[in-house]
Design a protein around this motif. Sequence first.
Motif, PDB file in Angstrom:
ATOM      1  N   LYS A 189       0.823  -1.210   0.000  1.00  0.00           N
ATOM      2  CA  LYS A 189       0.000   0.000   0.000  1.00  0.00           C
ATOM      3  C   LYS A 189       0.857   1.260   0.000  1.00  0.00           C
ATOM      4  O   LYS A 189       1.863   1.343   0.707  1.00  0.00           O
ATOM      5  CB  LYS A 189      -0.907  -0.041   1.237  1.00  0.00           C
ATOM      6  N   ILE A 190       0.434   2.234  -0.779  1.00  0.00           N
ATOM      7  CA  ILE A 190       1.136   3.506  -0.873  1.00  0.00           C
ATOM      8  C   ILE A 190       1.401   4.053   0.554  1.00  0.00           C
ATOM      9  O   ILE A 190       0.516   4.029   1.400  1.00  0.00           O
ATOM     10  CB  ILE A 190       0.316   4.507  -1.740  1.00  0.00           C
TER      11      ILE A 190
ATOM     12  N   GLU B 296      -3.228   2.684 -10.660  1.00  0.00           N
ATOM     13  CA  GLU B 296      -3.575   4.101 -10.427  1.00  0.00           C
ATOM     14  C   GLU B 296      -5.088   4.148 -10.271  1.00  0.00           C
ATOM     15  O   GLU B 296      -5.817   3.676 -11.147  1.00  0.00           O
ATOM     16  CB  GLU B 296      -3.178   4.972 -11.625  1.00  0.00           C
TER      17      GLU B 296
ATOM     18  N   PRO C 288      -1.364   6.734  -7.124  1.00  0.00           N
ATOM     19  CA  PRO C 288      -0.861   5.353  -7.187  1.00  0.00           C
ATOM     20  C   PRO C 288      -1.260   4.614  -5.906  1.00  0.00           C
ATOM     21  O   PRO C 288      -1.064   5.146  -4.815  1.00  0.00           O
ATOM     22  CB  PRO C 288       0.663   5.536  -7.275  1.00  0.00           C
TER      23      PRO C 288
ATOM     24  N   ASP D  82       3.292   1.248  -3.503  1.00  0.00           N
ATOM     25  CA  ASP D  82       4.672   1.658  -3.779  1.00  0.00           C
ATOM     26  C   ASP D  82       5.595   0.463  -3.577  1.00  0.00           C
ATOM     27  O   ASP D  82       5.161  -0.615  -3.148  1.00  0.00           O
ATOM     28  CB  ASP D  82       5.082   2.894  -2.955  1.00  0.00           C
TER      29      ASP D  82
END
Length: 354
Positions: free
Chosen positions: A256-257, A296, A320, A323
């Motif tokens: 997760k971002i 995205e 996004p 990561d």
Amino acid sequence: MPAHPIAIDDLPRAVRYQNGVLHILDQRRLPAEVVMEDCQGAEPVERAIRELRVRGAPAIGIAAAWGLVVEAEHAEAVDPAHLREHISGWAARLRSARPTAVNLAWAVDRMLARLKATGGDCGAVIATLRREAQSIEDEDRVICRAIGRHGLELLTPGCGVLTHCNAGSLAVSERGTALAPLYAAGEQGLPVRIFADETRPVLQGARLTAWELDQAGLDVTLICDNMAASLMAEGAIDLVIVGTDRVTANGDVVNKIGTLGVAILARHFGIPFYVACPSSTFDAATATGSEVEIEERDEREVTHIAGIPIAPEGVKVRNPAFDVTPAELVTGIITEHGIARAPLASNLRRLLAA
Ligand code: MRU
């Protein structure tokens, strides 16, 4: 904490199959409401995955597997060849519902392999699909408990553990990956102070992690994402444990971002950074994290919170959903087979082969 915490195994399940219906817990509505959506075909399951009603790498794989079962059960197939073709088409659609978590493709491919290897009439095909989906779900249950046992070794009385996003019961069959050791600690009476990052943009940490840990009566403190550094600086965090959507051959972790930022902070403050996942999250066919497609998502997830605009209309947005944390920032990966430590790539390969 609720006055009467519920038993860990009584937390609502992300997905539950029963008599031709797949019940999906609508995680978009948590924590305000606990609502199950009934799916009698693959189309609502695909939508639920795309819209994050069901989310978390293992859970979307399990949901897709059952999605194929309910599609087969309700399809008006004239013969087994027709049914096989119909299910293969839906498998392709479900497989691409979200691109980053490898468990989704893994589970669908497992269902397809079983479909191809099965002869007999439509009834036999459906029974085979049902058995395979049940196996995927049952195996996940056993795996999460094993991750919990291995991860428990890392915890000491009173330690502070930071987690990001939701890699708990709601993201898997039960108990979670990153949260499994914390539930195991709770059952053994080992006190642990858990800190949950809220996890913008869609707040899985606040809405899901804080909720499920609180329901189970564990000591959880919610923080905004930008508070992690400050808590680390004041010595509140001894350990980080996060889940992951994909680990590539070199040990890079896609999650997760915001995970990358937490890993960089942990390195700065000398705090161990662990990742927990089942072996189905390993993608040996992809060399490094830079080759993984990062989903995205809709810009409204960033410009709105709970439907309320928080940004100027028309502002440029990036969203996004994941990561990549480079392998060198990862202290270890907790799997059902044990913990792999640096050098990650070779130790992971050895652990999984054994
Ligand atoms: O977009 P989501 O909510 O599906 O993302 C989930 C995560 O990134 C989790 O941390 C990861 O899947 C591990 S789930 C056991």
